[in-house]
Design a protein around this motif. Structure first.
Motif, PDB file in Angstrom:
ATOM      1  N   ILE A   8       0.843  -1.197   0.000  1.00  0.00           N
ATOM      2  CA  ILE A   8       0.000   0.000   0.000  1.00  0.00           C
ATOM      3  C   ILE A   8       0.877   1.245   0.000  1.00  0.00           C
ATOM      4  O   ILE A   8       0.629   2.209  -0.725  1.00  0.00           O
ATOM      5  CB  ILE A   8      -0.943  -0.006   1.220  1.00  0.00           C
ATOM      6  CG1 ILE A   8      -1.979  -1.134   1.064  1.00  0.00           C
ATOM      7  CG2 ILE A   8      -1.661   1.340   1.361  1.00  0.00           C
ATOM      8  CD1 ILE A   8      -2.748  -1.432   2.308  1.00  0.00           C
ATOM      9  N   LEU A  11       2.434   1.807  -3.372  1.00  0.00           N
ATOM     10  CA  LEU A  11       1.493   2.325  -4.361  1.00  0.00           C
ATOM     11  C   LEU A  11       1.512   3.846  -4.422  1.00  0.00           C
ATOM     12  O   LEU A  11       1.340   4.444  -5.481  1.00  0.00           O
ATOM     13  CB  LEU A  11       0.065   1.855  -4.038  1.00  0.00           C
ATOM     14  CG  LEU A  11      -0.240   0.395  -4.362  1.00  0.00           C
ATOM     15  CD1 LEU A  11      -1.631   0.047  -3.895  1.00  0.00           C
ATOM     16  CD2 LEU A  11      -0.107   0.148  -5.850  1.00  0.00           C
ATOM     17  N   THR A  12       1.728   4.469  -3.280  1.00  0.00           N
ATOM     18  CA  THR A  12       1.678   5.927  -3.232  1.00  0.00           C
ATOM     19  C   THR A  12       2.928   6.564  -3.835  1.00  0.00           C
ATOM     20  O   THR A  12       2.956   7.764  -4.023  1.00  0.00           O
ATOM     21  CB  THR A  12       1.529   6.405  -1.773  1.00  0.00           C
ATOM     22  OG1 THR A  12       2.669   5.982  -1.027  1.00  0.00           O
ATOM     23  CG2 THR A  12       0.277   5.824  -1.143  1.00  0.00           C
ATOM     24  N   PHE A  16       2.246   2.057  -9.755  1.00  0.00           N
ATOM     25  CA  PHE A  16       1.430   1.932 -10.956  1.00  0.00           C
ATOM     26  C   PHE A  16       2.197   2.394 -12.185  1.00  0.00           C
ATOM     27  O   PHE A  16       2.243   1.718 -13.203  1.00  0.00           O
ATOM     28  CB  PHE A  16       0.144   2.755 -10.801  1.00  0.00           C
ATOM     29  CG  PHE A  16      -0.723   2.260  -9.682  1.00  0.00           C
ATOM     30  CD1 PHE A  16      -1.283   0.992  -9.720  1.00  0.00           C
ATOM     31  CD2 PHE A  16      -0.967   3.059  -8.582  1.00  0.00           C
ATOM     32  CE1 PHE A  16      -2.071   0.528  -8.690  1.00  0.00           C
ATOM     33  CE2 PHE A  16      -1.757   2.597  -7.549  1.00  0.00           C
ATOM     34  CZ  PHE A  16      -2.317   1.332  -7.598  1.00  0.00           C
ATOM     35  N   THR A  53      -2.068  -8.005  -6.291  1.00  0.00           N
ATOM     36  CA  THR A  53      -2.959  -6.871  -6.545  1.00  0.00           C
ATOM     37  C   THR A  53      -4.368  -7.166  -6.049  1.00  0.00           C
ATOM     38  O   THR A  53      -5.041  -6.288  -5.496  1.00  0.00           O
ATOM     39  CB  THR A  53      -2.982  -6.529  -8.050  1.00  0.00           C
ATOM     40  OG1 THR A  53      -1.639  -6.349  -8.516  1.00  0.00           O
ATOM     41  CG2 THR A  53      -3.752  -5.245  -8.310  1.00  0.00           C
ATOM     42  N   LEU A  60      -7.585  -2.753   0.736  1.00  0.00           N
ATOM     43  CA  LEU A  60      -8.041  -1.372   0.580  1.00  0.00           C
ATOM     44  C   LEU A  60      -9.555  -1.256   0.762  1.00  0.00           C
ATOM     45  O   LEU A  60     -10.055  -0.279   1.337  1.00  0.00           O
ATOM     46  CB  LEU A  60      -7.643  -0.840  -0.804  1.00  0.00           C
ATOM     47  CG  LEU A  60      -6.150  -0.543  -1.000  1.00  0.00           C
ATOM     48  CD1 LEU A  60      -5.844  -0.292  -2.471  1.00  0.00           C
ATOM     49  CD2 LEU A  60      -5.708   0.641  -0.157  1.00  0.00           C
ATOM     50  N   GLY A 120      -9.009   9.182  -0.684  1.00  0.00           N
ATOM     51  CA  GLY A 120      -7.686   8.683  -1.065  1.00  0.00           C
ATOM     52  C   GLY A 120      -7.682   7.172  -1.228  1.00  0.00           C
ATOM     53  O   GLY A 120      -7.076   6.634  -2.166  1.00  0.00           O
ATOM     54  N   ILE A 121      -8.379   6.486  -0.312  1.00  0.00           N
ATOM     55  CA  ILE A 121      -8.477   5.021  -0.401  1.00  0.00           C
ATOM     56  C   ILE A 121      -9.231   4.622  -1.661  1.00  0.00           C
ATOM     57  O   ILE A 121      -8.827   3.693  -2.376  1.00  0.00           O
ATOM     58  CB  ILE A 121      -9.175   4.443   0.851  1.00  0.00           C
ATOM     59  CG1 ILE A 121      -8.292   4.653   2.088  1.00  0.00           C
ATOM     60  CG2 ILE A 121      -9.470   2.961   0.671  1.00  0.00           C
ATOM     61  CD1 ILE A 121      -8.985   4.342   3.403  1.00  0.00           C
ATOM     62  N   GLU A 123      -9.384   6.244  -4.425  1.00  0.00           N
ATOM     63  CA  GLU A 123      -8.501   6.487  -5.563  1.00  0.00           C
ATOM     64  C   GLU A 123      -7.494   5.341  -5.709  1.00  0.00           C
ATOM     65  O   GLU A 123      -7.211   4.881  -6.829  1.00  0.00           O
ATOM     66  CB  GLU A 123      -7.774   7.820  -5.385  1.00  0.00           C
ATOM     67  CG  GLU A 123      -6.796   8.154  -6.495  1.00  0.00           C
ATOM     68  CD  GLU A 123      -7.460   8.337  -7.855  1.00  0.00           C
ATOM     69  OE1 GLU A 123      -6.770   8.156  -8.869  1.00  0.00           O
ATOM     70  OE2 GLU A 123      -8.674   8.647  -7.887  1.00  0.00           O
ATOM     71  N   ARG A 124      -6.947   4.874  -4.586  1.00  0.00           N
ATOM     72  CA  ARG A 124      -5.987   3.757  -4.646  1.00  0.00           C
ATOM     73  C   ARG A 124      -6.674   2.474  -5.104  1.00  0.00           C
ATOM     74  O   ARG A 124      -6.069   1.675  -5.827  1.00  0.00           O
ATOM     75  CB  ARG A 124      -5.308   3.554  -3.283  1.00  0.00           C
ATOM     76  CG  ARG A 124      -4.336   4.678  -2.938  1.00  0.00           C
ATOM     77  CD  ARG A 124      -3.339   4.260  -1.880  1.00  0.00           C
ATOM     78  NE  ARG A 124      -3.951   4.008  -0.590  1.00  0.00           N
ATOM     79  CZ  ARG A 124      -4.211   4.935   0.319  1.00  0.00           C
ATOM     80  NH1 ARG A 124      -3.919   6.204   0.074  1.00  0.00           N
ATOM     81  NH2 ARG A 124      -4.745   4.613   1.475  1.00  0.00           N
ATOM     82  N   GLN A 127      -6.947   2.765  -8.823  1.00  0.00           N
ATOM     83  CA  GLN A 127      -5.642   2.532  -9.451  1.00  0.00           C
ATOM     84  C   GLN A 127      -5.287   1.044  -9.430  1.00  0.00           C
ATOM     85  O   GLN A 127      -4.760   0.505 -10.410  1.00  0.00           O
ATOM     86  CB  GLN A 127      -4.562   3.338  -8.731  1.00  0.00           C
ATOM     87  CG  GLN A 127      -4.666   4.838  -8.952  1.00  0.00           C
ATOM     88  CD  GLN A 127      -3.642   5.603  -8.120  1.00  0.00           C
ATOM     89  OE1 GLN A 127      -3.273   5.173  -7.025  1.00  0.00           O
ATOM     90  NE2 GLN A 127      -3.198   6.736  -8.618  1.00  0.00           N
ATOM     91  N   ALA A 128      -5.569   0.390  -8.292  1.00  0.00           N
ATOM     92  CA  ALA A 128      -5.245  -1.036  -8.167  1.00  0.00           C
ATOM     93  C   ALA A 128      -6.068  -1.862  -9.148  1.00  0.00           C
ATOM     94  O   ALA A 128      -5.567  -2.824  -9.740  1.00  0.00           O
ATOM     95  CB  ALA A 128      -5.493  -1.512  -6.737  1.00  0.00           C
TER      96      ALA A 128
END
Length: 201
Positions: A8, A11-12, A16, A53, A60, A120-121, A123-124, A127-128
């Motif tokens: 996690i 990822l930030t 990606f 993933t 997440l 934010g979560i 959004e992640r 992305q995931a």
């Protein structure tokens, strides 16, 4: 193997983008230059990435659920303190109303912060899921390439077998020719012996 929490965090900081660049360039380059090498290993690497993933998405989503629960609890607290403020004001208890307003304001700030964290979560998670789609697509491409390489190998093996069979046939023909020649010599010698015997009579 990295933990989900570590994943996690990674990822930030561009996982990606980095992995997408790998998928777009390194994979194509590898398959172009080495179509017959280590495709199974590459497929396994992508399978592991897909599994990681999926685990990340699940983690997440749990965080998102906890965040939603916390926001709901905070909203209920804000509502409770708002009612208390109204009661205190109606009773002209400013000594209670003013600190209650401060408590309500603090809860509102907390609620806004939790809301931002939840976004934010989300959004992640998005992305995931996008990464997962790319990994699955590339894995299918690698599996198709592996099947193609396997089919090519099978064709080449069959051709080698056919060639070997043809060579064996030639060897057999050569052997048959030798045997035929041996018989012809024997038959010729036999005829000569008969002639000699007949002449000797």
């Amino acid at each position: 193997m990295p933990t989900l929490h570590l994943l996690i965090g990674v990822l930030t900081v561009g996982l990606f983008d980095d992995f997408s660049r790998f998928l777009e360039s390194r994979l194509e380059e590898f398959l172009r230059n080495n179509p017959h090498l280590e495709i199974e290993a590459l497929s396994e690497q992508l399978r592991q990435q897909e599994e990681d993933t999926l685990k990340l998405i699940a983690e997440l989503q749990l965080q998102e659920k906890r965040s939603q629960d916390e926001i709901l609890t905070t909203a209920q607290e804000i509502q409770k303190w708002h009612i208390r403020i109204e009661k205190a004001k109606a009773a002209n208890r400013l000594d209670l109303a003013e600190p209650a307003q401060q408590r309500e304001a603090a809860l509102l700030r907390e609620g806004n912060q939790r809301w931002g964290q939840m976004q934010g979560i989300k959004e992640r998670i998005s992305q995931a899921k996008e990464l997962l789609k790319k990994v699955q697509q590339r894995r299918q491409e690698v599996q198709a390439k592996a099947a193609q390489v396997q089919a090519n190998r099978a064709t080449q093996s069959s051709q080698r077998f056919d060639t070997a069979g043809w060579n064996q046939s030639r060897s057999f023909s050569s052997g048959a020719d030798d045997l035929d020649a041996a018989f012809r010599r024997w038959e010729t010698d036999d005829e000569l012996e008969k002639l000699k015997r007949n002449m000797g009579k």
